[in-house]
Write a protein that holds these residues in place. Structure first.
Motif, PDB file in Angstrom:
ATOM      1  N   VAL A  81       7.217  27.362 -24.562  1.00  0.00           N
ATOM      2  CA  VAL A  81       7.359  25.946 -24.914  1.00  0.00           C
ATOM      3  C   VAL A  81       8.541  25.292 -24.189  1.00  0.00           C
ATOM      4  CG1 VAL A  81       7.868  24.370 -26.831  1.00  0.00           C
ATOM      5  CG2 VAL A  81       6.254  26.244 -27.158  1.00  0.00           C
ATOM      6  N   ALA A  82       9.698  25.927 -24.224  1.00  0.00           N
ATOM      7  CA  ALA A  82      10.911  25.285 -23.724  1.00  0.00           C
ATOM      8  C   ALA A  82      11.132  25.494 -22.224  1.00  0.00           C
ATOM      9  CB  ALA A  82      12.123  25.808 -24.494  1.00  0.00           C
ATOM     10  N   ASP A  83      10.715  26.644 -21.713  1.00  0.00           N
ATOM     11  CA  ASP A  83      11.039  26.967 -20.322  1.00  0.00           C
ATOM     12  C   ASP A  83       9.831  27.022 -19.398  1.00  0.00           C
ATOM     13  OD1 ASP A  83      13.710  27.207 -20.974  1.00  0.00           O
ATOM     14  OD2 ASP A  83      13.564  29.345 -21.396  1.00  0.00           O
ATOM     15  N   GLY A  84       8.641  26.862 -19.946  1.00  0.00           N
ATOM     16  CA  GLY A  84       7.450  26.931 -19.120  1.00  0.00           C
ATOM     17  C   GLY A  84       7.122  28.343 -18.660  1.00  0.00           C
ATOM     18  N   TYR A  85       7.661  29.327 -19.351  1.00  0.00           N
ATOM     19  CA  TYR A  85       7.428  30.736 -19.013  1.00  0.00           C
ATOM     20  C   TYR A  85       5.978  31.106 -19.283  1.00  0.00           C
ATOM     21  CZ  TYR A  85       7.786  35.815 -19.417  1.00  0.00           C
ATOM     22  OH  TYR A  85       7.601  37.163 -19.278  1.00  0.00           O
ATOM     23  N   ARG A  86       5.391  31.869 -18.391  1.00  0.00           N
ATOM     24  CA  ARG A  86       4.017  32.346 -18.562  1.00  0.00           C
ATOM     25  C   ARG A  86       4.063  33.840 -18.880  1.00  0.00           C
ATOM     26  NH1 ARG A  86      -0.453  29.290 -18.424  1.00  0.00           N
ATOM     27  NH2 ARG A  86      -1.491  31.025 -17.424  1.00  0.00           N
ATOM     28  N   PRO A  87       3.940  34.211 -20.158  1.00  0.00           N
ATOM     29  CA  PRO A  87       4.019  35.629 -20.504  1.00  0.00           C
ATOM     30  C   PRO A  87       2.817  36.397 -19.951  1.00  0.00           C
ATOM     31  CG  PRO A  87       3.371  34.355 -22.418  1.00  0.00           C
ATOM     32  CD  PRO A  87       3.695  33.376 -21.334  1.00  0.00           C
ATOM     33  N   ASP A  88       3.063  37.621 -19.517  1.00  0.00           N
ATOM     34  CA  ASP A  88       1.938  38.446 -19.085  1.00  0.00           C
ATOM     35  C   ASP A  88       1.397  39.206 -20.303  1.00  0.00           C
ATOM     36  OD1 ASP A  88       3.693  40.571 -19.529  1.00  0.00           O
ATOM     37  OD2 ASP A  88       3.970  41.014 -17.408  1.00  0.00           O
ATOM     38  N   ARG A  89       0.390  40.017 -20.076  1.00  0.00           N
ATOM     39  CA  ARG A  89      -0.249  40.689 -21.211  1.00  0.00           C
ATOM     40  C   ARG A  89       0.704  41.639 -21.909  1.00  0.00           C
ATOM     41  NH1 ARG A  89      -4.354  44.714 -18.044  1.00  0.00           N
ATOM     42  NH2 ARG A  89      -2.788  45.436 -16.589  1.00  0.00           N
ATOM     43  N   TRP A  90       1.670  42.205 -21.170  1.00  0.00           N
ATOM     44  CA  TRP A  90       2.619  43.138 -21.787  1.00  0.00           C
ATOM     45  C   TRP A  90       3.600  42.413 -22.699  1.00  0.00           C
ATOM     46  CZ3 TRP A  90       0.647  47.599 -21.740  1.00  0.00           C
ATOM     47  CH2 TRP A  90      -0.152  48.005 -20.670  1.00  0.00           C
ATOM     48  N   ASP A  91       3.965  41.203 -22.347  1.00  0.00           N
ATOM     49  CA  ASP A  91       4.807  40.392 -23.234  1.00  0.00           C
ATOM     50  C   ASP A  91       4.074  40.112 -24.541  1.00  0.00           C
ATOM     51  OD1 ASP A  91       6.889  40.151 -21.330  1.00  0.00           O
ATOM     52  OD2 ASP A  91       5.863  38.447 -20.390  1.00  0.00           O
ATOM     53  N   VAL A  92       2.819  39.717 -24.412  1.00  0.00           N
ATOM     54  CA  VAL A  92       2.023  39.386 -25.597  1.00  0.00           C
ATOM     55  C   VAL A  92       1.774  40.636 -26.439  1.00  0.00           C
ATOM     56  CG1 VAL A  92      -0.211  38.514 -26.389  1.00  0.00           C
ATOM     57  CG2 VAL A  92       0.957  37.403 -24.474  1.00  0.00           C
ATOM     58  N   ILE A  93       1.431  41.742 -25.795  1.00  0.00           N
ATOM     59  CA  ILE A  93       1.192  42.985 -26.524  1.00  0.00           C
ATOM     60  C   ILE A  93       2.467  43.432 -27.241  1.00  0.00           C
ATOM     61  CG2 ILE A  93       0.731  45.464 -26.248  1.00  0.00           C
ATOM     62  CD1 ILE A  93      -1.266  44.648 -23.998  1.00  0.00           C
ATOM     63  N   GLY A  94       3.591  43.350 -26.570  1.00  0.00           N
ATOM     64  CA  GLY A  94       4.861  43.737 -27.187  1.00  0.00           C
ATOM     65  C   GLY A  94       5.194  42.887 -28.400  1.00  0.00           C
ATOM     66  N   ALA A  95       4.975  41.576 -28.290  1.00  0.00           N
ATOM     67  CA  ALA A  95       5.236  40.694 -29.427  1.00  0.00           C
ATOM     68  C   ALA A  95       4.294  41.013 -30.578  1.00  0.00           C
ATOM     69  CB  ALA A  95       5.090  39.232 -29.007  1.00  0.00           C
ATOM     70  N   LEU A  96       3.027  41.298 -30.274  1.00  0.00           N
ATOM     71  CA  LEU A  96       2.078  41.648 -31.327  1.00  0.00           C
ATOM     72  C   LEU A  96       2.413  42.983 -31.989  1.00  0.00           C
ATOM     73  CD1 LEU A  96      -1.267  40.479 -29.669  1.00  0.00           C
ATOM     74  CD2 LEU A  96      -0.006  39.379 -31.550  1.00  0.00           C
ATOM     75  N   VAL A  97       2.899  43.940 -31.209  1.00  0.00           N
ATOM     76  CA  VAL A  97       3.322  45.220 -31.784  1.00  0.00           C
ATOM     77  C   VAL A  97       4.493  44.997 -32.743  1.00  0.00           C
ATOM     78  CG1 VAL A  97       4.442  47.424 -31.206  1.00  0.00           C
ATOM     79  CG2 VAL A  97       2.444  46.668 -29.927  1.00  0.00           C
ATOM     80  N   CYS A  98       5.434  44.155 -32.356  1.00  0.00           N
ATOM     81  CA  CYS A  98       6.561  43.852 -33.238  1.00  0.00           C
ATOM     82  C   CYS A  98       6.095  43.199 -34.536  1.00  0.00           C
ATOM     83  CB  CYS A  98       7.561  42.942 -32.531  1.00  0.00           C
ATOM     84  SG  CYS A  98       8.461  43.770 -31.222  1.00  0.00           S
ATOM     85  N   LEU A  99       5.176  42.252 -34.424  1.00  0.00           N
ATOM     86  CA  LEU A  99       4.660  41.597 -35.632  1.00  0.00           C
ATOM     87  C   LEU A  99       3.848  42.560 -36.489  1.00  0.00           C
ATOM     88  CD1 LEU A  99       3.685  38.090 -34.233  1.00  0.00           C
ATOM     89  CD2 LEU A  99       5.650  38.691 -35.679  1.00  0.00           C
ATOM     90  N   ALA A 100       3.107  43.470 -35.861  1.00  0.00           N
ATOM     91  CA  ALA A 100       2.355  44.466 -36.626  1.00  0.00           C
ATOM     92  C   ALA A 100       3.317  45.402 -37.358  1.00  0.00           C
ATOM     93  CB  ALA A 100       1.431  45.255 -35.696  1.00  0.00           C
ATOM     94  N   GLY A 101       4.384  45.808 -36.686  1.00  0.00           N
ATOM     95  CA  GLY A 101       5.387  46.643 -37.342  1.00  0.00           C
ATOM     96  C   GLY A 101       6.035  45.931 -38.512  1.00  0.00           C
ATOM     97  N   THR A 102       6.315  44.655 -38.333  1.00  0.00           N
ATOM     98  CA  THR A 102       6.867  43.853 -39.428  1.00  0.00           C
ATOM     99  C   THR A 102       5.886  43.816 -40.592  1.00  0.00           C
ATOM    100  OG1 THR A 102       8.161  42.503 -37.923  1.00  0.00           O
ATOM    101  CG2 THR A 102       7.647  41.541 -40.057  1.00  0.00           C
ATOM    102  N   ALA A 103       4.618  43.624 -40.312  1.00  0.00           N
ATOM    103  CA  ALA A 103       3.611  43.576 -41.387  1.00  0.00           C
ATOM    104  C   ALA A 103       3.529  44.889 -42.135  1.00  0.00           C
ATOM    105  CB  ALA A 103       2.246  43.203 -40.795  1.00  0.00           C
ATOM    106  N   VAL A 104       3.608  46.007 -41.412  1.00  0.00           N
ATOM    107  CA  VAL A 104       3.570  47.311 -42.077  1.00  0.00           C
ATOM    108  C   VAL A 104       4.754  47.460 -43.009  1.00  0.00           C
ATOM    109  CG1 VAL A 104       3.815  49.799 -41.666  1.00  0.00           C
ATOM    110  CG2 VAL A 104       2.233  48.465 -40.270  1.00  0.00           C
ATOM    111  N   ILE A 105       5.940  47.124 -42.533  1.00  0.00           N
ATOM    112  CA  ILE A 105       7.150  47.267 -43.354  1.00  0.00           C
ATOM    113  C   ILE A 105       7.126  46.310 -44.542  1.00  0.00           C
ATOM    114  CG2 ILE A 105       9.658  46.949 -43.359  1.00  0.00           C
ATOM    115  CD1 ILE A 105       9.587  47.984 -40.438  1.00  0.00           C
TER     116      ILE A 105
END
Length: 64
Positions: A33-57
């Motif tokens: 949003v702020a910097d116009g960064y285009r995340p690659d699939r590994w950025d998205v996968i990493g963020a989803l893994v973090c959110l999944a870990g948060t959900a488990v905890i």
């Protein structure tokens, strides 16, 4: 008063996990949003893994 400030909260670890997961995923979103960064699939996968870990905890039954 000091004893009240030093007392630990039993859900502190879960609260910290929630902040951590949201911080990682939010950082990727902020970059888009702020910097116009285009995340690659590994950025998205990493963020989803973090959110999944948060959900488990956060959602796992805890024996309190």
């Amino acid at each position: 008063m000091a004893a009240t400030l030093l007392r630990s909260d039993e859900s502190f670890g879960r609260i910290l996990a929630a902040y951590g997961g949201v911080l990682v995923a939010g950082s990727v979103v902020w970059g888009v949003v702020a910097d116009g960064y285009r995340p690659d699939r590994w950025d998205v996968i990493g963020a989803l893994v973090c959110l999944a870990g948060t959900a488990v905890i956060m959602c796992a039954p805890h024996g309190h």
